[in-house]
Design an enzyme around this catalytic site. Structure first.
Site, PDB file in Angstrom:
ATOM      1  N   GLY A 190      -2.636  -5.975   1.297  1.00 26.45           N
ATOM      2  CA  GLY A 190      -2.823  -6.312  -0.104  1.00 26.45           C
ATOM      3  C   GLY A 190      -1.666  -7.108  -0.683  1.00 26.45           C
ATOM      4  O   GLY A 190      -0.506  -6.748  -0.504  1.00 26.45           O
ATOM      5  N   ARG A 191      -1.993  -8.182  -1.363  1.00 23.86           N
ATOM      6  CA  ARG A 191      -0.981  -9.023  -2.007  1.00 23.86           C
ATOM      7  C   ARG A 191      -1.033  -8.785  -3.515  1.00 23.86           C
ATOM      8  O   ARG A 191      -1.407  -9.651  -4.292  1.00 23.86           O
ATOM      9  CB  ARG A 191      -1.224 -10.491  -1.667  1.00 23.86           C
ATOM     10  CG  ARG A 191      -0.855 -10.838  -0.214  1.00 23.86           C
ATOM     11  CD  ARG A 191      -1.405 -12.198   0.175  1.00 23.86           C
ATOM     12  NE  ARG A 191      -0.701 -12.793   1.298  1.00 23.86           N
ATOM     13  CZ  ARG A 191      -0.957 -12.521   2.572  1.00 23.86           C
ATOM     14  NH1 ARG A 191      -1.911 -11.650   2.880  1.00 23.86           N
ATOM     15  NH2 ARG A 191      -0.284 -13.127   3.543  1.00 23.86           N
ATOM     16  N   TRP A 220      -7.340   6.329  -9.872  1.00 25.05           N
ATOM     17  CA  TRP A 220      -6.103   5.627  -9.504  1.00 25.05           C
ATOM     18  C   TRP A 220      -5.472   4.786 -10.610  1.00 25.05           C
ATOM     19  O   TRP A 220      -4.287   4.464 -10.546  1.00 25.05           O
ATOM     20  CB  TRP A 220      -6.381   4.682  -8.329  1.00 25.05           C
ATOM     21  CG  TRP A 220      -7.337   3.573  -8.685  1.00 25.05           C
ATOM     22  CD1 TRP A 220      -8.699   3.628  -8.700  1.00 25.05           C
ATOM     23  CD2 TRP A 220      -6.995   2.253  -9.115  1.00 25.05           C
ATOM     24  NE1 TRP A 220      -9.241   2.433  -9.119  1.00 25.05           N
ATOM     25  CE2 TRP A 220      -8.215   1.559  -9.370  1.00 25.05           C
ATOM     26  CE3 TRP A 220      -5.787   1.582  -9.300  1.00 25.05           C
ATOM     27  CZ2 TRP A 220      -8.244   0.240  -9.811  1.00 25.05           C
ATOM     28  CZ3 TRP A 220      -5.826   0.252  -9.735  1.00 25.05           C
ATOM     29  CH2 TRP A 220      -7.045  -0.398  -9.985  1.00 25.05           C
ATOM     30  N   GLU A 261      -6.922  -7.461 -12.827  1.00 31.21           N
ATOM     31  CA  GLU A 261      -7.352  -6.108 -13.140  1.00 31.21           C
ATOM     32  C   GLU A 261      -6.478  -5.578 -14.269  1.00 31.21           C
ATOM     33  O   GLU A 261      -5.247  -5.600 -14.179  1.00 31.21           O
ATOM     34  CB  GLU A 261      -7.231  -5.189 -11.922  1.00 31.21           C
ATOM     35  CG  GLU A 261      -8.256  -5.491 -10.846  1.00 31.21           C
ATOM     36  CD  GLU A 261      -8.169  -4.547  -9.664  1.00 31.21           C
ATOM     37  OE1 GLU A 261      -9.218  -4.268  -9.055  1.00 31.21           O
ATOM     38  OE2 GLU A 261      -7.047  -4.087  -9.355  1.00 31.21           O
ATOM     39  N   GLU A 291     -11.127 -12.473  -2.270  1.00 31.91           N
ATOM     40  CA  GLU A 291     -11.097 -11.971  -3.645  1.00 31.91           C
ATOM     41  C   GLU A 291      -9.824 -12.426  -4.354  1.00 31.91           C
ATOM     42  O   GLU A 291      -8.741 -12.450  -3.761  1.00 31.91           O
ATOM     43  CB  GLU A 291     -11.167 -10.445  -3.633  1.00 31.91           C
ATOM     44  CG  GLU A 291     -11.416  -9.818  -4.987  1.00 31.91           C
ATOM     45  CD  GLU A 291     -11.752  -8.331  -4.882  1.00 31.91           C
ATOM     46  OE1 GLU A 291     -11.303  -7.580  -5.761  1.00 31.91           O
ATOM     47  OE2 GLU A 291     -12.428  -7.940  -3.908  1.00 31.91           O
TER      48      GLU A 291
END
Length: 353
Positions: free
Chosen positions: A141-142, A207, A116, A112
């Site tokens: 997560g990067r 979130w 966002e 992916e």
């Protein structure tokens, strides 16, 4: 393995040669497609509204549903972009996304690449988050997050992802804001399987804004995001059969070499200076300085420095870049141009709108 190694050696050689020969383009001239030519509805039914000329689409979020669309093909590498105008006014909890993914095919090992856009309260501003996941590496997560040097609700701005076999570049208005160079230590964390291109709007109340403190308020619905100038420049590839449709017997190797020679795939010194200026002024978080989540040290592709490290907390949050309330009726910030040098980027004010 020998064939793959030979390809990557040739790819890096081509990129290095082109870096020496190319000049910086002031803007990327890329062909765009009509919705029917490249995309299909994903969800939302009536909340996906296509323009009369089929060159743009509006995504709506209301109490009933969000909405989205997806490319009709999967691609192995390429340049993918859209001009996006984000919803205005109170948008806490709203998430707009433009991204590549193959999660519907590889449920546990998906790749992916994300833009966002995270909504805000009154007087706040939209934040942008970029993500890089490979082979299901969501636990590593990067992520990075940024403020924008303009009001993204007043007019459309172009957001683009360059995904090559050797590196990834995220662009806003032709200015690179993030580069991820493929490092051997990344292993399968570098996206390497065909992906489709998605655009969505949805309720991220849990979130999206201040960790879920502020929810979507449907009194302000419908929330509308406009997508136009849709570009799909890549090698079409079947993610299941792994049968390239554009590269002939050479698979996607030949299109990849052409991709690496394109101006948007080359990080010239001028573009790198613009990227550093943008990041220094607008980046609020980077995983590369997050020593709490990743106590063992930064990811191998991170280009950290002791001089830069002092500007970030142990959580990877910037000590210098903070959101400012936007006043109404003030002059808009100018667009971030591809050829902008450090001085021009420095004049972009996060709070000017």
């Amino acid at each position: 393995m020998a064939l793959e190694a030979s390809f990557f050696a040739a790819a890096f050689a081509v990129a290095a040669m082109w870096l020496c020969l190319s000049a910086v383009a002031s803007a990327f001239a890329v062909p765009t497609v009509a919705f029917e030519e490249g995309f299909s509805p994903l969800f939302g039914d009536g909340n996906l509204v296509r323009s009369a000329d089929d060159r743009s689409a509006r995504l709506l979020l209301d109490r009933r549903s969000g909405s989205g669309f997806v490319s009709s093909d999967y691609y192995l590498h390429g340049f993918f972009s859209a001009s996006i105008k984000l919803p205005k006014d109170y948008t806490a909890g709203v998430v707009v996304a433009f991204y590549l993914s193959n999660g519907d095919v590889y449920e546990k090992t998906h790749d992916e690449l994300d833009f966002e856009f995270l909504g805000s309260r009154w007087g706040g501003q939209w934040r942008v988050q970029t993500n890089v996941y490979g082979n299901g590496s969501t636990a590593r997560g990067r992520e990075e997050r940024y403020l924008l040097p303009f009001d993204p609700t007043l007019e459309a701005h172009r957001y683009a992802v360059l995904w090559a076999p050797t590196h990834i570049i995220f662009y806003i208005d032709d200015t690179p804001i993030r580069e991820v160079i493929r490092h051997p230590g990344m292993g399968g964390d570098f996206p390497a399987k065909p992906m489709a291109v998605y655009a969505t709007i949805w309720d991220g109340s849990a979130w999206a804004t201040d960790g879920g403190k502020y929810k979507v308020n449907y009194k302000y619905a419908p929330f509308a995001s406009d997508f136009s100038d849709l570009a799909l420049l890549g090698c079409r590839d079947d993610p299941v059969l792994r049968a390239p449709r554009d590269g002939g017997g050479a698979g996607c190797a030949e299109p990849d070499l052409g991709l690496l020679m394109a101006d948007y795939a080359v990080m010239t010194p001028q573009k790198r200076a613009a990227m550093r200026a943008f990041r220094g002024r607008h980046m609020t978080y980077t995983v590369c300085y997050d020593a709490v989540r990743y106590a063992a040290g930064p990811f191998p592709e991170c280009d950290n420095s002791d001089h830069e490290r002092v500007s970030f907390s142990a959580w990877g949050e910037s000590k210098n870049v903070v959101a400012k309330a936007r006043g109404r009726g003030r002059r808009r910030g100018r667009r971030a141009g591809a050829g902008a040098g450090a001085g021009a980027m420095a004049r972009l004010d996060v709070s000017s709108s």
